[in-house]
Write a protein that holds these residues in place. Structure first.
Motif, mmCIF file in Angstrom:
data_model
loop_
_atom_site.group_PDB
_atom_site.id
_atom_site.type_symbol
_atom_site.label_atom_id
_atom_site.label_comp_id
_atom_site.label_asym_id
_atom_site.label_seq_id
_atom_site.Cartn_x
_atom_site.Cartn_y
_atom_site.Cartn_z
ATOM 1 N N ASP A 136 0.841 -1.208 0.000
ATOM 2 C CA ASP A 136 0.000 0.000 0.000
ATOM 3 C C ASP A 136 0.873 1.254 0.000
ATOM 4 N N VAL A 137 1.936 1.216 0.797
ATOM 5 C CA VAL A 137 2.848 2.370 0.837
ATOM 6 C C VAL A 137 3.586 2.490 -0.502
ATOM 7 N N ALA A 138 4.005 1.330 -1.055
ATOM 8 C CA ALA A 138 4.708 1.350 -2.346
ATOM 9 C C ALA A 138 3.843 2.032 -3.408
ATOM 10 N N ASN A 215 12.498 -4.902 1.092
ATOM 11 C CA ASN A 215 11.510 -5.935 0.794
ATOM 12 C C ASN A 215 12.216 -7.171 0.251
ATOM 13 N N GLN A 216 12.162 -8.244 1.016
ATOM 14 C CA GLN A 216 12.875 -9.461 0.606
ATOM 15 C C GLN A 216 11.994 -10.387 -0.218
ATOM 16 N N LYS A 222 6.054 -9.357 -9.411
ATOM 17 C CA LYS A 222 5.508 -8.162 -8.755
ATOM 18 C C LYS A 222 5.889 -6.887 -9.514
ATOM 19 N N VAL A 223 7.111 -6.867 -10.012
ATOM 20 C CA VAL A 223 7.534 -5.679 -10.768
ATOM 21 C C VAL A 223 6.732 -5.593 -12.075
ATOM 22 N N GLU A 224 6.472 -6.757 -12.683
ATOM 23 C CA GLU A 224 5.665 -6.770 -13.912
ATOM 24 C C GLU A 224 4.269 -6.206 -13.644
ATOM 25 N N THR A 225 3.700 -6.584 -12.505
ATOM 26 C CA THR A 225 2.371 -6.058 -12.155
ATOM 27 C C THR A 225 2.432 -4.541 -11.997
ATOM 28 N N LEU A 226 3.442 -4.066 -11.307
ATOM 29 C CA LEU A 226 3.552 -2.603 -11.144
ATOM 30 C C LEU A 226 3.663 -1.924 -12.511
ATOM 31 N N ILE A 227 4.501 -2.500 -13.389
ATOM 32 C CA ILE A 227 4.692 -1.896 -14.715
ATOM 33 C C ILE A 227 3.348 -1.781 -15.442
ATOM 34 N N ILE A 251 9.521 -8.183 -19.277
ATOM 35 C CA ILE A 251 8.348 -7.811 -18.473
ATOM 36 C C ILE A 251 7.927 -6.356 -18.717
ATOM 37 N N GLY A 252 8.598 -5.698 -19.656
ATOM 38 C CA GLY A 252 8.143 -4.360 -20.040
ATOM 39 C C GLY A 252 8.890 -3.202 -19.403
ATOM 40 N N ALA A 253 10.049 -3.492 -18.801
ATOM 41 C CA ALA A 253 10.845 -2.382 -18.255
ATOM 42 C C ALA A 253 11.268 -1.461 -19.391
ATOM 43 N N ALA A 254 11.406 -0.168 -19.052
ATOM 44 C CA ALA A 254 11.800 0.820 -20.059
ATOM 45 C C ALA A 254 13.311 0.891 -20.195
ATOM 46 N N GLY A 255 14.024 0.239 -19.301
ATOM 47 C CA GLY A 255 15.481 0.254 -19.351
ATOM 48 C C GLY A 255 16.036 -0.438 -18.130
ATOM 49 N N VAL A 256 17.349 -0.612 -18.138
ATOM 50 C CA VAL A 256 18.032 -1.279 -17.014
ATOM 51 C C VAL A 256 19.273 -0.464 -16.656
ATOM 52 N N ILE A 257 19.551 -0.386 -15.365
ATOM 53 C CA ILE A 257 20.809 0.227 -14.916
ATOM 54 C C ILE A 257 21.723 -0.897 -14.424
#
Ligand SMILES: Cc1cc2nc3c(=O)[nH]c(=O)nc-3n(C[C@H](O)[C@H](O)[C@H](O)COP(=O)(O)O)c2cc1C
Ligand SMILES: O=C(O)C(=O)c1ccccc1
Length: 363
Positions: A136-138, A215-216, A222-227, A251-257
């Motif tokens: 919820d905070v995220a 967050n372990q 989960k990141v895919e859902t956020l995206i 998963i649809g990231a716009a880039g990677v560092i």
């Protein structure tokens, strides 16, 4: 004594800041072997100039997520700027804004997302998310970033737990002890509603933030859902392995560092420059790849670019500059851009696409 700019601000920071604060900024994880080699990785490569070309006008700018940035340099997310200077992230962001470089604000900034978005009127403002262990905070932080008009999210995924920085352990130091880095939580409606009571004091608030900060259980799913649920492009920070990078793309990231977090997380983590070529090969040519760790000079930026990075992030150089406030950060950035410009001319390139892969050699 005159010192080179990169060393000058580090020396000033060491002289002016508390032992604890300087230890936190400069330290690395465990053996600090990665810290040593992050700085040295660039020296394995040499550059080959091509001459007799018109370099009277050099264009250092690049495109990043459909924005033009004045040089391929971003200010890395660094927490707790007020341990260095009372103006904190406002000063660092303002220097980036003036020079047309993006500023990536940390989750543990000492000013809120909304405050920093007011400063970033001309250049891109990114928000770095440490995905708290409370979703919820995220999501509340993400909604605020969307509403504040940030350019994109940077999700740092190399920190399920904080690395063991022995210098901080020996000082028994955590920057939040100085009240720094709490702004995004203390201004968050969901955090306040769920966690804050009228009995809280500074110490209990700090404990509550720390208890949910990392967050372990974060996964690609989960990141895919956020995206899929945010309108913002999401860049994933902290990747060092080619298949992980490809997974981020899938998963649809716009880039990677590509980053080992400035050698502060996994002890003995590989140097980002060692893996950048393999990662570039794995993700293909059009996918935004950024890199950080040990970038100190113009030729480091050039080498990273020639090996496959689209842009770089700098961390410690600018946070040391912040000892001198906004002017200090601007000095660091201006010197780096000047160094970059001069060396592009000396390589015979008036823009990035004029550099040839044949102009770099590994020894
Ligand atoms: C003092 C300090 C604090 C940092 N805080 C964060 C942070 O809050 N979030 C994050 O994603 N990375 C953080 N980092 C890592 C940087 O974003 C970056 O990856 C690293 O500093 C790059 O290496 P360099 O310092 O050699 O340039 C921090 C680094 C330092 C030195
Ligand atoms: O110091 C760091 O590298 C860092 O990322 C961090 C973030 C939050 C709390 C403490 C450290």
């Amino acid at each position: 004594m005159t010192l080179k700019t990169t060393d000058k601000w580090e020396t000033i920071a060491k002289q002016q800041l508390s032992r604890n604060a300087f230890g936190y900024l400069s330290g690395g994880a465990g053996s600090e072997v990665s810290l040593k080699y992050n700085a040295e990785q660039f020296n394995r490569y040499r550059l080959i100039p091509r001459l007799l070309r018109d370099v009277s006008h050099v264009d250092t700018s690049v495109e990043l997520l459909h924005s033009t940035i004045q040089a391929p340099i971003l200010l890395a997310p660094i927490g707790f700027h007020t341990i260095v200077h009372e103006c904190g992230e406002r000063a660092s962001a303002s220097a980036a804004n003036t020079l047309g470089l993006p500023f990536i604000q940390s989750t543990v900034a000492s000013f809120s997302i909304e405050d920093i978005s007011e400063v970033m009127t001309e250049s891109d403002h990114y928000f770095q998310l440490y995905w708290p262990s409370d979703d919820d905070v995220a999501y509340s932080l993400v909604r605020r970033a969307e509403q504040a008009g940030v350019k994109g999210l940077v999700i740092t995924v190399d920190t399920p737990v904080l690395g063991r920085r022995e210098i901080d352990l020996s000082h028994d130091y955590f920057p939040m002890d100085e009240g720094a880095g709490m702004a995004n939580f203390m201004t968050d409606p969901v955090f306040k509603e769920k966690y804050v009571t009228s009995e809280d004091n500074q110490a209990t608030l700090k404990q509550k933030i720390q208890s949910i900060l990392f967050n372990q259980t974060l996964t690609f799913e989960k990141v895919e859902t956020l995206i899929s649920q945010t309108s913002l492009p999401v860049i994933i920070k902290g990747i060092l392995e080619p298949s992980d990078a490809k997974h981020c793309k899938d998963i649809g990231a716009a880039g990677v560092i590509v980053s080992n977090h400035g050698a502060r997380q996994l002890d003995s983590a590989i140097e980002p420059l060692e893996v950048i070529e393999e990662i570039r090969e794995k993700v293909g040519h059009d996918f935004p790849l950024l890199i950080d760790g040990g970038i100190r000079r113009g030729t480091d930026v050039i080498k990273a670019y020639m090996l496959g990075a689209d842009s770089v992030l700098i961390g410690r150089p600018y946070i040391y500059g912040l000892t001198g406030g906004e002017v200090g950060v601007r000095d660091v950035l201006e010197q780096l851009i000047d160094d970059l410009t001069v060396n592009l001319k000396l390589l015979g390139a008036a823009s990035w696409h004029e550099l040839s892969p044949a102009q770099i050699r590994r020894l």
